[in-house]
Each structure stands twice: as C-alpha cells, then as structure tokens.
Design a protein around this motif. Sequence first.
Motif, PDB file in Angstrom:
ATOM      1  N   ALA A  64      53.830 -29.326  37.929  1.00 49.29           N
ATOM      2  CA  ALA A  64      54.748 -28.846  38.970  1.00 49.29           C
ATOM      3  C   ALA A  64      56.184 -28.689  38.466  1.00 49.29           C
ATOM      4  CB  ALA A  64      54.686 -29.762  40.185  1.00 49.29           C
ATOM      5  N   PRO A  65      56.793 -29.697  37.803  1.00 45.18           N
ATOM      6  CA  PRO A  65      58.164 -29.478  37.303  1.00 45.18           C
ATOM      7  C   PRO A  65      58.243 -28.427  36.198  1.00 45.18           C
ATOM      8  CG  PRO A  65      57.316 -31.588  36.562  1.00 45.18           C
ATOM      9  CD  PRO A  65      56.347 -31.069  37.566  1.00 45.18           C
ATOM     10  N   LEU A  66      57.172 -28.294  35.398  1.00 46.54           N
ATOM     11  CA  LEU A  66      57.174 -27.237  34.384  1.00 46.54           C
ATOM     12  C   LEU A  66      57.148 -25.860  35.033  1.00 46.54           C
ATOM     13  CD1 LEU A  66      54.693 -28.712  31.746  1.00 46.54           C
ATOM     14  CD2 LEU A  66      57.174 -28.451  31.524  1.00 46.54           C
ATOM     15  N   ALA A  67      56.334 -25.707  36.070  1.00 48.60           N
ATOM     16  CA  ALA A  67      56.311 -24.434  36.799  1.00 48.60           C
ATOM     17  C   ALA A  67      57.657 -24.168  37.451  1.00 48.60           C
ATOM     18  CB  ALA A  67      55.203 -24.473  37.859  1.00 48.60           C
ATOM     19  N   ASP A  68      58.279 -25.209  37.992  1.00 45.71           N
ATOM     20  CA  ASP A  68      59.602 -25.065  38.602  1.00 45.71           C
ATOM     21  C   ASP A  68      60.631 -24.624  37.568  1.00 45.71           C
ATOM     22  OD1 ASP A  68      61.588 -25.127  40.531  1.00 45.71           O
ATOM     23  OD2 ASP A  68      61.872 -27.297  40.412  1.00 45.71           O
ATOM     24  N   MET A  69      60.540 -25.168  36.357  1.00 49.90           N
ATOM     25  CA  MET A  69      61.468 -24.788  35.294  1.00 49.90           C
ATOM     26  C   MET A  69      61.291 -23.316  34.916  1.00 49.90           C
ATOM     27  SD  MET A  69      61.656 -26.126  31.332  1.00 49.90           S
ATOM     28  CE  MET A  69      60.156 -25.228  30.942  1.00 49.90           C
ATOM     29  N   VAL A  70      60.041 -22.903  34.728  1.00 48.10           N
ATOM     30  CA  VAL A  70      59.777 -21.506  34.368  1.00 48.10           C
ATOM     31  C   VAL A  70      60.257 -20.573  35.467  1.00 48.10           C
ATOM     32  CG1 VAL A  70      57.961 -19.822  33.877  1.00 48.10           C
ATOM     33  CG2 VAL A  70      57.837 -22.113  32.879  1.00 48.10           C
ATOM     34  N   ASN A  71      60.023 -20.938  36.718  1.00 47.52           N
ATOM     35  CA  ASN A  71      60.474 -20.106  37.832  1.00 47.52           C
ATOM     36  C   ASN A  71      61.999 -20.005  37.876  1.00 47.52           C
ATOM     37  OD1 ASN A  71      57.812 -19.826  38.580  1.00 47.52           O
ATOM     38  ND2 ASN A  71      57.891 -21.415  40.148  1.00 47.52           N
ATOM     39  N   ALA A  72      62.674 -21.119  37.607  1.00 51.93           N
ATOM     40  CA  ALA A  72      64.140 -21.104  37.618  1.00 51.93           C
ATOM     41  C   ALA A  72      64.688 -20.235  36.490  1.00 51.93           C
ATOM     42  CB  ALA A  72      64.668 -22.530  37.501  1.00 51.93           C
ATOM     43  N   LEU A  73      64.055 -20.288  35.316  1.00 51.68           N
ATOM     44  CA  LEU A  73      64.498 -19.457  34.195  1.00 51.68           C
ATOM     45  C   LEU A  73      64.240 -17.979  34.459  1.00 51.68           C
ATOM     46  CD1 LEU A  73      63.286 -21.659  31.187  1.00 51.68           C
ATOM     47  CD2 LEU A  73      65.625 -21.386  32.059  1.00 51.68           C
ATOM     48  N   ALA A  74      63.266 -17.700  35.326  1.00 51.91           N
ATOM     49  CA  ALA A  74      62.958 -16.311  35.693  1.00 51.91           C
ATOM     50  C   ALA A  74      63.692 -15.884  36.966  1.00 51.91           C
ATOM     51  CB  ALA A  74      61.453 -16.151  35.879  1.00 51.91           C
ATOM     52  N   ASP A  75      64.724 -16.643  37.338  1.00 52.36           N
ATOM     53  CA  ASP A  75      65.537 -16.330  38.518  1.00 52.36           C
ATOM     54  C   ASP A  75      64.714 -16.320  39.798  1.00 52.36           C
ATOM     55  OD1 ASP A  75      67.883 -16.069  36.984  1.00 52.36           O
ATOM     56  OD2 ASP A  75      67.407 -13.978  36.518  1.00 52.36           O
ATOM     57  N   GLU A  76      63.716 -17.173  39.850  1.00 57.98           N
ATOM     58  CA  GLU A  76      62.892 -17.354  41.056  1.00 57.98           C
ATOM     59  C   GLU A  76      62.246 -16.043  41.523  1.00 57.98           C
ATOM     60  OE1 GLU A  76      62.242 -20.262  41.996  1.00 57.98           O
ATOM     61  OE2 GLU A  76      63.870 -21.460  41.139  1.00 57.98           O
ATOM     62  N   HIS A  77      61.872 -15.201  40.577  1.00 53.72           N
ATOM     63  CA  HIS A  77      61.201 -13.958  40.965  1.00 53.72           C
ATOM     64  C   HIS A  77      59.814 -14.285  41.505  1.00 53.72           C
ATOM     65  CE1 HIS A  77      59.425  -9.921  40.648  1.00 53.72           C
ATOM     66  NE2 HIS A  77      60.680  -9.487  40.692  1.00 53.72           N
ATOM     67  N   TRP A  78      59.435 -13.629  42.593  1.00 50.28           N
ATOM     68  CA  TRP A  78      58.196 -13.993  43.280  1.00 50.28           C
ATOM     69  C   TRP A  78      56.966 -13.812  42.398  1.00 50.28           C
ATOM     70  CZ3 TRP A  78      54.114 -10.731  43.953  1.00 50.28           C
ATOM     71  CH2 TRP A  78      54.336  -9.364  43.758  1.00 50.28           C
ATOM     72  N   SER A  79      56.987 -12.799  41.538  1.00 54.61           N
ATOM     73  CA  SER A  79      55.813 -12.564  40.686  1.00 54.61           C
ATOM     74  C   SER A  79      55.609 -13.708  39.709  1.00 54.61           C
ATOM     75  CB  SER A  79      55.965 -11.240  39.929  1.00 54.61           C
ATOM     76  OG  SER A  79      57.119 -11.267  39.099  1.00 54.61           O
ATOM     77  N   MET A  80      56.701 -14.249  39.148  1.00 53.20           N
ATOM     78  CA  MET A  80      56.586 -15.394  38.253  1.00 53.20           C
ATOM     79  C   MET A  80      56.162 -16.639  39.018  1.00 53.20           C
ATOM     80  SD  MET A  80      56.614 -16.604  35.267  1.00 53.20           S
ATOM     81  CE  MET A  80      57.353 -15.268  34.317  1.00 53.20           C
ATOM     82  N   GLN A  81      56.637 -16.790  40.250  1.00 53.37           N
ATOM     83  CA  GLN A  81      56.249 -17.937  41.062  1.00 53.37           C
ATOM     84  C   GLN A  81      54.748 -17.924  41.354  1.00 53.37           C
ATOM     85  OE1 GLN A  81      58.950 -17.225  44.309  1.00 53.37           O
ATOM     86  NE2 GLN A  81      60.423 -18.728  43.573  1.00 53.37           N
ATOM     87  N   VAL A  82      54.222 -16.761  41.667  1.00 54.84           N
ATOM     88  CA  VAL A  82      52.788 -16.652  41.913  1.00 54.84           C
ATOM     89  C   VAL A  82      52.015 -16.909  40.624  1.00 54.84           C
ATOM     90  CG1 VAL A  82      50.938 -15.059  42.554  1.00 54.84           C
ATOM     91  CG2 VAL A  82      53.052 -15.095  43.884  1.00 54.84           C
ATOM     92  N   LEU A  83      52.517 -16.357  39.513  1.00 59.62           N
ATOM     93  CA  LEU A  83      51.828 -16.520  38.232  1.00 59.62           C
ATOM     94  C   LEU A  83      51.763 -17.988  37.826  1.00 59.62           C
ATOM     95  CD1 LEU A  83      50.521 -15.290  35.724  1.00 59.62           C
ATOM     96  CD2 LEU A  83      52.815 -15.056  34.730  1.00 59.62           C
ATOM     97  N   THR A  84      52.878 -18.712  37.910  1.00 60.74           N
ATOM     98  CA  THR A  84      52.872 -20.120  37.503  1.00 60.74           C
ATOM     99  C   THR A  84      51.971 -20.954  38.419  1.00 60.74           C
ATOM    100  OG1 THR A  84      54.892 -20.485  38.825  1.00 60.74           O
ATOM    101  CG2 THR A  84      55.160 -20.044  36.467  1.00 60.74           C
ATOM    102  N   ALA A  85      51.935 -20.602  39.702  1.00 62.16           N
ATOM    103  CA  ALA A  85      51.062 -21.330  40.630  1.00 62.16           C
ATOM    104  C   ALA A  85      49.596 -21.115  40.292  1.00 62.16           C
ATOM    105  CB  ALA A  85      51.349 -20.898  42.065  1.00 62.16           C
ATOM    106  N   LEU A  86      49.230 -19.885  39.963  1.00 64.51           N
ATOM    107  CA  LEU A  86      47.837 -19.589  39.616  1.00 64.51           C
ATOM    108  C   LEU A  86      47.467 -20.155  38.253  1.00 64.51           C
ATOM    109  CD1 LEU A  86      47.523 -15.901  40.894  1.00 64.51           C
ATOM    110  CD2 LEU A  86      46.662 -17.991  41.982  1.00 64.51           C
ATOM    111  N   VAL A  87      48.371 -20.068  37.290  1.00 64.92           N
ATOM    112  CA  VAL A  87      48.102 -20.623  35.962  1.00 64.92           C
ATOM    113  C   VAL A  87      47.924 -22.132  36.058  1.00 64.92           C
ATOM    114  CG1 VAL A  87      49.104 -21.069  33.687  1.00 64.92           C
ATOM    115  CG2 VAL A  87      49.209 -18.774  34.667  1.00 64.92           C
ATOM    116  N   GLY A  88      48.751 -22.781  36.878  1.00 60.96           N
ATOM    117  CA  GLY A  88      48.616 -24.227  37.055  1.00 60.96           C
ATOM    118  C   GLY A  88      47.256 -24.609  37.601  1.00 60.96           C
ATOM    119  N   VAL A  89      46.790 -23.882  38.612  1.00 60.79           N
ATOM    120  CA  VAL A  89      45.468 -24.167  39.176  1.00 60.79           C
ATOM    121  C   VAL A  89      44.389 -23.898  38.137  1.00 60.79           C
ATOM    122  CG1 VAL A  89      43.792 -23.451  40.921  1.00 60.79           C
ATOM    123  CG2 VAL A  89      46.179 -23.759  41.549  1.00 60.79           C
TER     124      VAL A  89
END
Length: 374
Positions: free
Chosen positions: A324-349
């Motif tokens: 979860a914090p790693l996904a949060d870090m990647v999302n923050a570095l990507a300026d919280e773009h929705w596509s990256m947020q969805v990608l990190t959530a799916l990759v995590g699962v």
Amino acid sequence: MFNGRDPRIDFFRGLALIFIFWDHIPHNPLGQITLRNIGFSDAAEVFVFLAGYAAVLAYGKVLQRDGYLIACVKILRRTWVLYVVHIFLLAMLMGIVFYANSHVQTRDLVEEMGLTHFITNPQQALTDELLLRFKPNLMDPLPLYIVLLAGLAIALPLLLRHTWAVVGISMAVYLMAPKLGWNLANFSDGVWYFNPVTWQFLFVLGGAAAIHGQRPRAPQTRPLLRQPLFLAAAVYSLLAGLITVSWRWPEIHDALMPAAISELLYPISKTDLSPPRLLHFLALAYVTAKLLPDRRWTQNWLAGQTCRMGRYSLEVFCLGVLLAPLADMVNALADEHWSMQVLTALVGVGLMALLAAWLDLNKRLGRPVQMTAA
C-alpha cells in the motif's frame, strides 16, 4: 461435528483482503467500489467475523479430536506466530515508508502513516511496539486479531458447549464497553482504534455462526421474498447503502435525513463497532448467505484465485500492508493520475494473488508422495 473447509469463507476472506488493500491506498479509484461505500460497515467487519468463523472451525475440530490442552496450545502457538509477524511487519513497514517519504516531496508520508511517534521517541516507540501499543496506520487489524485469538484459548470450550450463553455474555460486554469506556491503551494516552472489548462480539458471532453452520437444518421451501428476516435484512442493507451514498452530497443528506433518525444513527463509531455498523454487516452477511446457498459459484477461475488468497490470509494481508505505501509513493510520483492509481491497485492485487499461488504450490510440493498399488 465440524466438516471440511468451506470455499465460500475463503472467497470472502480473499475479497476482504483485496478491499482492505484498495482502501489503504489514498485516492484510489478502485477504492470507490469497496464495501465502505455501500453501507455503514466495511471489509474490517468481514475480516474479523470470518476470522472468528475460521478459528472456531479449525480449533473446534482439534478440541474434539485431541482435547482442550492440545487445542489451547495450538491456539497460543498461532497467537505467538501472529505476534512475531506483527513485530517484523511493523519494522518492514517503517523502512518502506521512510524510503517512500524520501522520494515524495509533496507530502509527509511518515506523518500520514502515524510514524511520528517513532521519530520523536524511538526508544519508547519500540517498547510500545512490543506491548502492542504502537500501531501505525494499516497495522490495526493484526493486533486486534492477536488479542481475539488469545481470548479464544479460554472461550472455545464454553463456546462449543454453551454457544448462546457465550454470545449473550459477549453482547453484554459489547453494549457496556462504550458506556464505561472499556478499551486498551495506545501510546500517548490514546486507545486502540479497533476496540477489542467491542469487536470481540463480532468475532464471537463468527464462531457461533461456524457452530450453527455445522448443524443439520431443514431445507427452506419458502421463496426469499416471503421470508420476513430476509426482507428486513435486505431493506436495511439497501437503506444503509442509500444513506452512505448520500454522504457525498451533504446538502442533500441533511435535507432528506429526519432529525430523529440522525440523532439515533450518528455518530457511527468504527472504534466501538457501533450498532448501525454491526447490524449492517450482519444484514449484508445474511442476505449474501441466502442468495449464495451453495458452493458451485466458487469453482470458476477468478473465484478460485480469490479463494486461494483467503486460504493464506495472513501472508496476503502482510503483503498488502507493505504494498500500500509503495503504491501510494508511485501514485504521488505520477501526480496522482487516475490511470496510474488503477494500475498500482491492480498490480498489487496481482502480486497478492501470485504470493497465494506460490504458497499453495509450495504446500503441495511439501506433501509426502503416497505410493499406490499398481
């Protein structure tokens, strides 16, 4: 008395782990489809209820086969494993959060994760960690489970022999705890976010459901729409969902919500598992059990992956906490773009599912080969 493993329990445990992971990623679009957005309860209730169900199912069988002493030792051994996992998981989580915080300039992830206590007073924080008093964000469910499972070592024989008496005592404690301020201490004069004194009731209800589920029952012939309890549970679940959705528009909520109901309903405390939350989960669980009475639907591929995650819930939960914090870090570095947020959530699962698959394969390879006659 106790039968084999029910894949439906594994499925919903796995689904709860997915929802917990998504809920722990800030601003995650997939977090909008989790349980907390369609009612008063969320995946935490699912996790605790099914933990009680699975624990009584597993250790009840041990008690009946090997006696109380062996069952008690096995419960306490598992509790010790959970405690050790909690210590190491917290150490790994802190390392990941400190690493992520050094790369994210726009937010203070250390403060958001509740790790400031470790920065300001590391020696006391280490002591509090060993005493389960220092629990940063994402870590609350595991200490709760440790305490509840340890209590099961005492309650299990009584629960098996006098199920409803134990449920009644548990309910009385649940109702008295908020009024009398019963809770365990946290660091800095705080209390546990998940109050074990109240959440134990849901754990006990899960155990009682496991015992009740093993007893033979006459088949229900009446249609669901003619069963009053099902209708009441369905209506309450629907109303809770509508109220929860209305929270997105406070003006509409305030205009439509009668003052008398608002005073009766709020505040909906997660810490003390307030009655609206508890009733919503129980209603939702009852409706789900009635709509899915058999196990055939768990045999498709996607449900099978979720079931496997539920079978290895501890390992998968720990991985989700770290991801979860790693996904949060990647999302923050990507300026919280929705596509990256969805990608990190799916990759995590996906990673959580891979871990469950690897653990399952490792377990299969570790089984002794049985020779059969030609």
